[in-house]
Design an enzyme around this catalytic site. Structure first.
Site, PDB file in Angstrom:
ATOM      1  N   GLY A  51       0.869  -1.170   0.000  1.00 50.36           N
ATOM      2  CA  GLY A  51       0.000   0.000   0.000  1.00 50.36           C
ATOM      3  C   GLY A  51       0.908   1.223   0.000  1.00 50.36           C
ATOM      4  CD  GLN A 201      -2.799  -7.105  -3.454  1.00 48.78           C
ATOM      5  OE1 GLN A 201      -3.496  -7.746  -4.229  1.00 48.78           O
ATOM      6  NE2 GLN A 201      -1.590  -6.695  -3.797  1.00 48.78           N
ATOM      7  CG  ASP A 242      -0.142   2.255  -5.817  1.00 52.74           C
ATOM      8  OD1 ASP A 242      -1.266   1.784  -6.058  1.00 52.74           O
ATOM      9  OD2 ASP A 242       0.589   1.840  -4.908  1.00 52.74           O
TER      10      ASP A 242
HETATM   11  O1  MRU Z   1       0.688  -3.956  -4.636  1.00 54.96           O
HETATM   12  P1  MRU Z   1       0.031  -3.255  -3.493  1.00 54.96           P
HETATM   13  O2  MRU Z   1      -0.774  -4.165  -2.635  1.00 54.96           O
HETATM   14  O3  MRU Z   1       1.018  -2.426  -2.708  1.00 54.96           O
HETATM   15  O4  MRU Z   1      -0.975  -2.241  -4.187  1.00 54.96           O
HETATM   16  C1  MRU Z   1      -1.729  -1.385  -3.369  1.00 54.96           C
HETATM   17  C2  MRU Z   1      -2.681  -0.519  -4.103  1.00 54.96           C
HETATM   18  O5  MRU Z   1      -2.762  -0.524  -5.301  1.00 54.96           O
HETATM   19  C3  MRU Z   1      -3.473   0.444  -3.265  1.00 54.96           C
HETATM   20  O6  MRU Z   1      -4.735   0.670  -3.828  1.00 54.96           O
HETATM   21  C4  MRU Z   1      -2.723   1.782  -3.195  1.00 54.96           C
HETATM   22  O7  MRU Z   1      -1.396   1.596  -2.806  1.00 54.96           O
HETATM   23  C5  MRU Z   1      -3.379   2.732  -2.262  1.00 54.96           C
HETATM   24  S1  MRU Z   1      -3.184   2.279  -0.573  1.00 54.96           S
HETATM   25  C6  MRU Z   1      -3.887   3.485   0.379  1.00 54.96           C
END
Ligand code: MRU
Length: 347
Positions: A51, A201, A242
């Site tokens: 995240g 996730q 992100d």
């Molecule tokens: O690969 P991840 O699990 O780190 O991806 C996370 C996401 O895409 C979330 O939606 C994003 O980081 C926002 S978290 C507040």
């Protein structure tokens, strides 16, 4: 809502970083203690901590673990050389979420502003700064929730993709913060959590944390989003981000773009909730956002089970970019605003 902290620093400068090992959820809630920068790098890489805001915090704390190794008798020039080397090492871990680079650069800038102080005071200063990044993120998430809670339809349904909750941030989350605050205010609603292949996730983490909070959540496979929209079960979509480019193009977990297209086709508002640290005004549009590609086995397998022919060719981009035109509004700690207002909000 009282989930354990996703990530925190325990003890003084000689202490360690404790984080929830998210690879074990929902089966087991367990923590990992990290005392070295290599342990933090590995934890970010394999998604023990994940995240965008959470990896920013982890990166900052990792950088402190790296430079606290240096002797207070070290010359400052050596300190700065090592600081920059370790910053680049940590930043190399995951390229898409700008929060990682943002947090690391913030620490390097803070150190540069205090050049001449000596190594031990600089180590202490960066330790303070890393903990400040965690605390500020918790406050930003609360503010995002307060600004956006009214968008969650009372008596309706909201769809989210991946996990932009407490587990992805210091506390409360971004997209899920809207739901937590709406729930606190007595709104009743149904959340649809896309499972979010390949690493699930949504199914593993979003469903787990919403259940802990007593919020009604239904997990759907990613290919079911169109159906729940068509059936009138979803009145709005909220996701995290992100990296948000200056024109509003938004990188988020792979599959987000498809959800935005579906929302447009069904005339459902599509919101993106993210703290200021996720907006990258140096990035003019989505074209410039680097997209992480991850190991093929993440697609070939679900957990330990292989689901494709051995050696099947696969493609595994971890993120996609939703064009700004599909985003109804952004919710940050600075309020609710459309893509066209990003530049003025961040002036
Ligand atoms: O690969 P991840 O699990 O780190 O991806 C996370 C996401 O895409 C979330 O939606 C994003 O980081 C926002 S978290 C507040």
């Amino acid at each position: 809502m009282s989930l354990p902290r996703t990530i925190e620093w325990l003890g003084d400068l000689n202490g360690h970083v404790r984080l929830i090992d998210q690879t074990l959820l929902p089966g087991r809630l367990a923590f990992v203690d990290c005392s070295t920068v290599e342990q933090i790098w590995e934890a970010i890489k394999v998604l023990r901590v994940r995240g965008a805001p959470a990896i920013g915090i982890a990166g900052a704390m990792g950088l402190v673990l790296a430079i606290r190794q240096l002797s207070p008798l070290e010359a400052e020039a050596g300190f700065f050389a090592e600081l920059e080397r370790q910053r680049d090492y940590l930043a190399s871990c995951r390229p898409t979420a700008v929060n990682l680079r943002w947090a690391l650069d913030r620490l390097v800038r803070a150190a540069r502003e205090h050049r001449g102080l000596g190594v031990l005071p600089l180590q202490l200063l960066l330790w303070e700064e890393a903990r400040k990044i965690r605390d500020e993120d918790a406050a930003a998430c609360r503010a995002i929730g307060e600004h956006g809670a009214h968008l969650i339809p009372d008596g309706g349904g909201v769809l989210t993709h991946c996990n932009a909750g407490s587990l992805a941030t210091a506390e409360l989350g971004t997209a899920l913060a809207l739901m937590y605050v709406a729930h606190e205010r007595g709104r009743r609603f149904q959340v649809f959590a896309d499972e979010t292949r390949p690493l699930l996730q949504g199914a593993r983490l979003t469903a787990w944390e919403l259940q802990q909070a007593g919020i009604a959540v239904t997990v759907i496979c990613d290919n079911m989003a169109a159906t729940v929209m068509k059936r009138g079960q979803v009145q709005c979509v909220v996701t995290g981000a992100d990296r948000i480019a200056a024109n509003g193009d938004t990188a988020n977990k792979i599959g987000t773009y498809g959800v935005a297209l579906l929302a447009r086709a069904h005339r459902i508002p599509f919101y993106v909730a993210a703290p200021v640290s996720t907006f990258d005004l140096n990035c003019p549009s989505g074209e410039q956002i680097p997209i992480e590609e991850r190991a093929a086995d993440e697609v070939r397998q679900i957990g330990d089970r292989i689901i494709t022919p051995a050696e099947a060719t696969v493609y595994n981009p971890a993120f996609d970019v939703t064009p700004a035109e599909f985003i109804t509004a952004f919710i940050s700690e600075r309020g609710v605003f459309p893509a066209s207002e990003i530049r003025q909000r961040f002036h």
